[in-house]
Design an enzyme around this catalytic site. Structure first.
Site, PDB file in Angstrom:
ATOM      1  CE  LYS A  64      -3.923  -2.211   1.291  1.00  0.00           C
ATOM      2  NZ  LYS A  64      -3.175  -3.383   0.831  1.00  0.00           N
TER       3      LYS A  64
ATOM      4  CD  GLU B 288      -4.826   6.436   4.433  1.00  0.00           C
ATOM      5  OE1 GLU B 288      -6.025   6.155   4.637  1.00  0.00           O
ATOM      6  OE2 GLU B 288      -4.205   6.068   3.428  1.00  0.00           O
TER       7      GLU B 288
ATOM      8  CG  HIS C  85     -13.092  -4.860   6.052  1.00  0.00           C
ATOM      9  ND1 HIS C  85     -13.144  -3.520   5.724  1.00  0.00           N
ATOM     10  CD2 HIS C  85     -12.743  -4.910   7.360  1.00  0.00           C
ATOM     11  CE1 HIS C  85     -12.819  -2.809   6.784  1.00  0.00           C
ATOM     12  NE2 HIS C  85     -12.578  -3.609   7.788  1.00  0.00           N
TER      13      HIS C  85
ATOM     14  NE  ARG D 200      -9.423  -9.467  -6.795  1.00  0.00           N
ATOM     15  CZ  ARG D 200      -9.165  -8.668  -5.776  1.00  0.00           C
ATOM     16  NH1 ARG D 200      -7.906  -8.425  -5.417  1.00  0.00           N
ATOM     17  NH2 ARG D 200     -10.140  -8.104  -5.088  1.00  0.00           N
TER      18      ARG D 200
END
Ligand code: MV4
Length: 497
Positions: free
Chosen positions: A115, A199, A234, A291
């Site tokens: 990330k 963040e 999630h 993907r």
């Protein structure tokens, strides 16, 4: 390209084989011992057993899959999603074996797999990022200073994490040190990489992702957005295209940014660039998935393209046959994931046999599945039974069509998430597009499952609250029972039977 090996199972293996067949390309299935009689094995022209049920001994063993490709003379391997699809070393290994990998290079995957590396690439190209650090941060004192500058609440994320794993919200400065230490040790034990970054926490975000396609000649286009804000822990449950909130200007700008990110990592094939969208329609780059995604059908329905065919042509070296200006959105598409999970029981996986399994049909309905009536749902893999997808002239029609299709879907033997999806499709907040990633937490309780409209949902919600309040009131031990006998049951039978 004459023969493709599909390194996957279930609905996505079938999905890929269907496109290959239409292109006159022969197909090779691989399967584990648990999947000997699976549909994808019977549908393929040839099939090779690659080991025991556990994916770690079959679908995840790259060397066995490459060997199967060599034995059967396959020219190319399509990895589907999950399993080896985002494994950079596998992509490289396939190519080095003289077989075409239908997807991006290992280098592209590596650049987007971390990330922090992805954020650094995005920053270099002036793509909007959530305010925060773009480097790993290990000094707590330093991190505290940055957090104070960003402003609380903040979010600590693991660089190697994914799907929300290793994320921690920190409400104020006092909690910071403890939470950061926990985040680092969790990242180290889960991913073998303790790198974390911070963040600003976006409180009411929507999840918007842009589909991109890149060819081997440096051309990249985007196929607009999907919105996947309705998710649980999630795990996405409902996806749609286009989003109900994006205006034309924001869509164009997000699309441009997504194309930039793809170009920055020399992307080849189908990929997805994820963004968070805040209440003011500001968007922030999150990560890129290298993907084909589960929810790709909604993009296919609004663009009229077959993403798997495009991936195959791209891998074969063809140039993209269209330019950005040629692409437009037609109508609206909705997808729900049908999982063998019980929404009435905290979405607990429900194993068992599909005693009845009849899929809905009719205009604008598509079902991508890999199971059939009488089949035992394998315990070794993802419990997704099917994806139910509808297309309509506008969002309302796609939703109403989805409700009709859910009602026509006949499944017995296992509990599924269909009842939850029906609840969502009928919910005012969903129907008006007034929702964010907290939709399930905010509005859903099992009492809602059989309610048919807003009024019934409200009643169910009131009764649920009443039941909870009376349960917790200590001076009336029988209160919970009272609720049940004085109205709960009678209301239920009035509305549901
Ligand atoms: C966030 C966020 C709020 N603020 N980042 C979750 C998965 C991972 N890919 C990124 N995620 C989030 N990142 C900031 N700065 C909220 C989430 C998030 C989320 C994002 C998309 C879809 C569903 C979600 C559910 C919970 C949290």
């Amino acid at each position: 390209m004459k023969k493709i090996l599909i390194a996957n199972r279930g609905e996505i293996a079938l999905r890929i084989m269907r496109s290959a067949k239409e292109m006159g390309i022969r197909t090779v299935a691989v399967f584990s011992e648990a999947d000997r009689n699976a549909l994808h094995v019977r549908y393929a022209d040839e099939a090779v057993c690659i080991g025991p049920a556990a994916s770690s001994q079959s679908y995840l063993v790259g060397s066995k899959i490459i060997e199967a490709a060599k034995t059967t003379g396959a020219d190319a391997i399509h990895p589907g999603y999950g399993f080896l699809s985002e494994n950079a070393d596998f992509s490289d290994l396939v190519s080095r074996s003289g077989i075409t990998f239908i997807g991006p290079t290992g280098d592209s995957m590596r650049m987007m797999g971390s990330k922090l590396a992805a954020k650094a690439t995005a920053k270099k190209h002036k793509i909007p990022l959530v305010p925060g650090t773009d480097e790993a941060i290990d000094d707590v004192g330093e991190a505290k200073k940055i957090a104070a500058k960003i402003g609380f609440p903040i979010l600590i994320k693991a660089s190697a994490g994914g799907g929300g794993k290793g994320m921690r919200i920190v409400e104020n400065e006092n909690q910071f040190e403890e939470q950061m230490k926990l985040a680092v040790s969790e990242a180290t034990s889960s991913f073998g990489d303790g790198a974390v970054f911070i963040e600003r926490y976006v409180g009411s975000p929507r999840h918007i992702e842009i589909q991109v396609l890149g060819d081997k000649h440096g051309n990249v286009v985007h196929l607009f957005e999907r919105e996947c804000s309705v998710q649980r822990r999630h795990q996405k449950v409902i996806e749609e295209a286009p989003s109900s909130v994006l205006d034309e200007k924001t869509r164009k700008e997000m699309g441009r940014c997504a194309v930039e990110v793809a170009k920055a990592c020399n992307y080849v094939g189908a990929g997805t660039v994820e963004f968070l969208l805040d209440e003011k329609l500001n968007f922030y780059f999150l990560e890129m998935n290298t993907r084909l995604q589960v929810e790709h059908p909604v993009t296919e329905l609004i663009t009229g393209l077959d993403l798997v065919k495009e991936m195959i042509r791209i891998a074969d070296g063809e140039k993209l046959p269209f330019k950005q200006e040629d692409l437009k959105i037609s109508g609206h598409a909705m997808e729900v994931r049908v999982y063998a999970e019980d929404p009435a029981n905290n979405f607990l996986p429900d194993i068992g046999k599909l005693s009845t399994y009849k899929i809905p049909q009719g205009p604008g309905v598509r079902v991508d599945d890999g199971m059939e009536e009488g089949m035992e749902i394998p315990i070794y893999y993802d419990p997704m039974i099917a994806k139910l997808i509808t297309h309509g002239k506008d969002r309302t029609e796609s939703i109403d069509r989805m409700i009709r299709a859910i009602d026509d879907y006949q499944i017995t033997g296992v509990q599924t998430t269909l009842s939850f999806c029906r609840f969502a499709m009928k919910h005012e907040a969903f129907r008006t597009g007034n929702f964010d990633t907290h939709f399930v937490k905010k509005y859903f309780s099992p009492e809602m499952l059989n309610a048919n409209d807003e009024a019934e949902m409200e009643l169910a919600a009131m009764l649920a609250v009443q039941a909870i309040q009376e349960l917790s009131s200590s001076n009336n031990k029988d209160s919970a029972l009272n609720v049940q006998s004085s109205g709960w049951k009678t209301n239920r039978s009035r509305y549901n039977d």
